[in-house]
Scaffold this motif. Structure first.
Motif, mmCIF file in Angstrom:
data_model
loop_
_atom_site.group_PDB
_atom_site.id
_atom_site.type_symbol
_atom_site.label_atom_id
_atom_site.label_comp_id
_atom_site.label_asym_id
_atom_site.label_seq_id
_atom_site.Cartn_x
_atom_site.Cartn_y
_atom_site.Cartn_z
ATOM 1 N N THR A 175 1.033 -0.861 -0.309
ATOM 2 C CA THR A 175 -0.483 0.367 -0.162
ATOM 3 C C THR A 175 0.930 1.491 -0.021
ATOM 4 O O THR A 175 0.581 2.180 -0.894
ATOM 5 N N GLY A 176 1.848 0.817 0.553
ATOM 6 C CA GLY A 176 2.640 2.812 0.870
ATOM 7 C C GLY A 176 4.018 3.020 -0.030
ATOM 8 O O GLY A 176 4.125 3.781 -0.738
ATOM 9 N N LYS A 177 3.704 1.573 -1.368
ATOM 10 C CA LYS A 177 5.107 1.912 -2.178
ATOM 11 C C LYS A 177 4.281 1.861 -3.610
ATOM 12 O O LYS A 177 5.304 2.848 -4.473
ATOM 13 N N ILE A 178 3.080 1.433 -3.488
ATOM 14 C CA ILE A 178 2.817 1.285 -4.889
ATOM 15 C C ILE A 178 1.081 2.021 -4.979
ATOM 16 O O ILE A 178 0.871 3.456 -5.209
ATOM 17 N N MET A 179 0.168 1.529 -4.016
ATOM 18 C CA MET A 179 -0.979 2.187 -4.544
ATOM 19 C C MET A 179 -1.330 3.040 -3.585
ATOM 20 O O MET A 179 -1.321 4.143 -3.914
ATOM 21 N N LEU A 180 -0.824 4.169 -2.520
ATOM 22 C CA LEU A 180 -0.745 5.288 -1.936
ATOM 23 C C LEU A 180 -0.471 6.352 -2.893
ATOM 24 O O LEU A 180 -0.692 7.624 -3.485
ATOM 25 N N PRO A 181 1.137 6.237 -3.363
ATOM 26 C CA PRO A 181 1.687 6.683 -4.755
ATOM 27 C C PRO A 181 1.077 7.048 -5.988
ATOM 28 O O PRO A 181 0.743 8.055 -6.727
ATOM 29 N N LEU A 182 0.508 6.132 -6.500
ATOM 30 C CA LEU A 182 -0.071 6.123 -7.755
ATOM 31 C C LEU A 182 -0.998 6.985 -7.687
ATOM 32 O O LEU A 182 -2.647 7.435 -8.358
#
Length: 483
Positions: free
Chosen positions: A413-420
């Protein structure tokens, strides 16, 4: 297309601008402010990192906070419906509603493991509270926390907790139940009332512990110097990326909360100064957290970059050695609990609002349903510390190869979903949303609107894109460059 009115998702909205600010600040202020910010500052030299972090909050975090809130108010529904409505009004593809879907999914997954971690906090609230009462009734109110325990016994408490799946799941259940109860009570009677009580209490407790560290220890001046004397030689590409990521995601961006909360804001609220207050309140909490923790850490020679271990293992040792440590330990873990609860409320509200809009369920039913599924996922995360400790869900992926179940969800979630999610918000608001609608919602005009739109359309996508890129491919920041 005429957009829906604010507050239609739940049938009610915020009673005042102050209520919205308290709720939004509560969504932003969480466990990351208390342990992640001091940890990153400690790892990256203090003052220079903090100065860069504040700059990123102003140039990137604030424009995105305003972007998410305006999408929610303009769309007037849950996160998915709001983006869909704004896209339709702007004559853009309905596929943009995927931004809302991505955000509430991310928030839902974060809630599932966040509740497990908050359960650890509850465990220490009761442990430190019982220790404080024991010291008080024994006639030793100024005893240290966990009096009579060795350092090994204090640090071993975490291992004992992790080895007890029933206790982990029980604490997780208590926290999730509290979150569900507040969200099920409604926006006005539940979320707003909780924010009005919990956030002032949180700030009072934060100030108390900060003043305690300033008075009892001799290291408050060292902490101030560490935090506000910049040493730019300590900065490197890794530190800059971490400062950028912390600035963006300490504000609870791309987790569905701000988008959903924005739908409950009345039309007479000026969003630009409101978003500014939210961003600076969150940053202020991070600064106070540093001033609270660093004097205590320095006074007993602890590592300021220890992360969660600092909170649950190192600081209890410090409280054990300090006057009135049992009381301060209890206050400290209580304020962390308040921070965790206000954040979890926003994480649950996003998917709950969607279930209400999509399936027409009554709010209590929707909150229980969403919370129940999140609880079940959290149970699996809790078992990842004992029964399922050998499971590596994404072991085939280098960046998650050594991550247990909870850390995998956290990292994904922190490395992919939130920044995306943040990247897509910047692109949509900056390039595709109707410009007249956007300007009307922000309340900005002239040069200020042009500056804000430039930041959202150009600077934010590049910066957030780099966070996403380096998260997926950490090798791009070479070991040599990282120092």
């Amino acid at each position: 297309m005429a957009l829906t009115q604010a507050g239609t998702t739940s049938g009610d909205g915020w009673s005042s601008r102050t209520a919205f600010i308290l709720a939004a600040v509560g969504a932003a202020v969480g466990l990351g402010n208390i342990w992640r910010f001091p940890t990153l500052a400690g790892e990256n030299g203090g003052g220079a990192f903090i100065l860069v972090y504040i700059g990123f909050v102003i140039l990137l975090g604030l424009p995105l906070v305003l972007s998410e809130i305006l999408l929610g108010r303009a769309g007037g529904e849950d996160a998915i419906g709001s983006v869909r409505n704004v896209a339709a009004h702007s004559k853009r593809s309905e596929a943009w509603k995927g931004i809302g879907a991505l955000q509430i999914t991310a928030g839902f997954l974060i809630l599932s493991f966040y509740s497990v971690v908050a359960g650890w906090v509850i465990n220490y609230v009761f442990a430190s509270g019982g220790d404080f009462l024991g010291a008080l009734f024994s006639g030793e109110p100024f005893a240290g926390a966990f009096a009579g325990e060795s350092q090994e016994e204090i640090t071993g408490r975490m291992g004992e907790l992790f080895a007890n799946p029933a206790l982990l799941i029980g604490l997780h259940a208590v926290f999730m139940a509290a979150t569900v109860w507040i969200v099920a009570s409604g926006v006005g009677d539940g979320i707003e009332k909780a924010a009005k009580w919990l956030m002032p209490a949180f700030f009072v407790l934060l100030v108390i512990v900060t003043l305690y560290g300033a008075i009892v220890t001799d290291e408050f001046g060292d902490a101030v110097a560490f935090m506000f004397t910049p040493d730019f030689s300590a900065l490197n590409p890794t530190a800059l990326n971490e400062a950028l990521g912390q600035a963006l995601f300490s504000l609870s961006l791309a987790a569905g909360g701000l988008l959903t909360y924005g739908a409950y804001v009345s039309r007479d609220v000026n969003l630009a100064p409101t978003a500014t207050m939210i961003a600076f309140a969150d940053t202020g909490v991070a600064m106070l957290a540093g001033l609270m923790i660093f004097p205590i850490v320095f006074s007993v020679g602890l590592d300021p970059a220890a992360g969660p271990a600092l909170i649950f293992q190192s600081l209890p040792i410090a409280f054990n050695q300090m006057p009135a440590g049992s009381l301060i330990g209890f206050v400290f873990f209580t304020l962390i609990f308040f921070a965790a609860l206000t954040s979890s409320i926003s994480l649950l509200e996003g998917p709950t609002a969607w279930v209400i809009d999509r399936f027409r369920f009554r709010r209590p039913v929707a909150a229980i349903l969403v919370g129940g599924v999140a609880f079940a996922i959290g149970v699996v995360c809790a078992l990842g510390y004992n029964v399922l400790s050998e499971v590596r869900p994404l072991g085939f992926w280098d960046i998650f190869a050594d991550s247990d179940i909870l850390d995998t969800l956290d990292g994904f979630t922190g490395k992919i979903m939130l920044p995306l999610g943040a990247f897509l918000v910047a692109v949509f608001v900056g390039w595709f949303a109707d410009r007249r609608l956007v300007q009307q919602q922000t309340g900005l005009s002239g040069g200020m609107f042009m500056l804000w739109r430039f930041l959202v359309a150009f600077v934010c996508p590049i910066a957030v894109g780099l966070v996403l890129l380096f998260g997926l491919f950490p090798g791009l920041i070479t070991p040599a460059a990282a120092g």
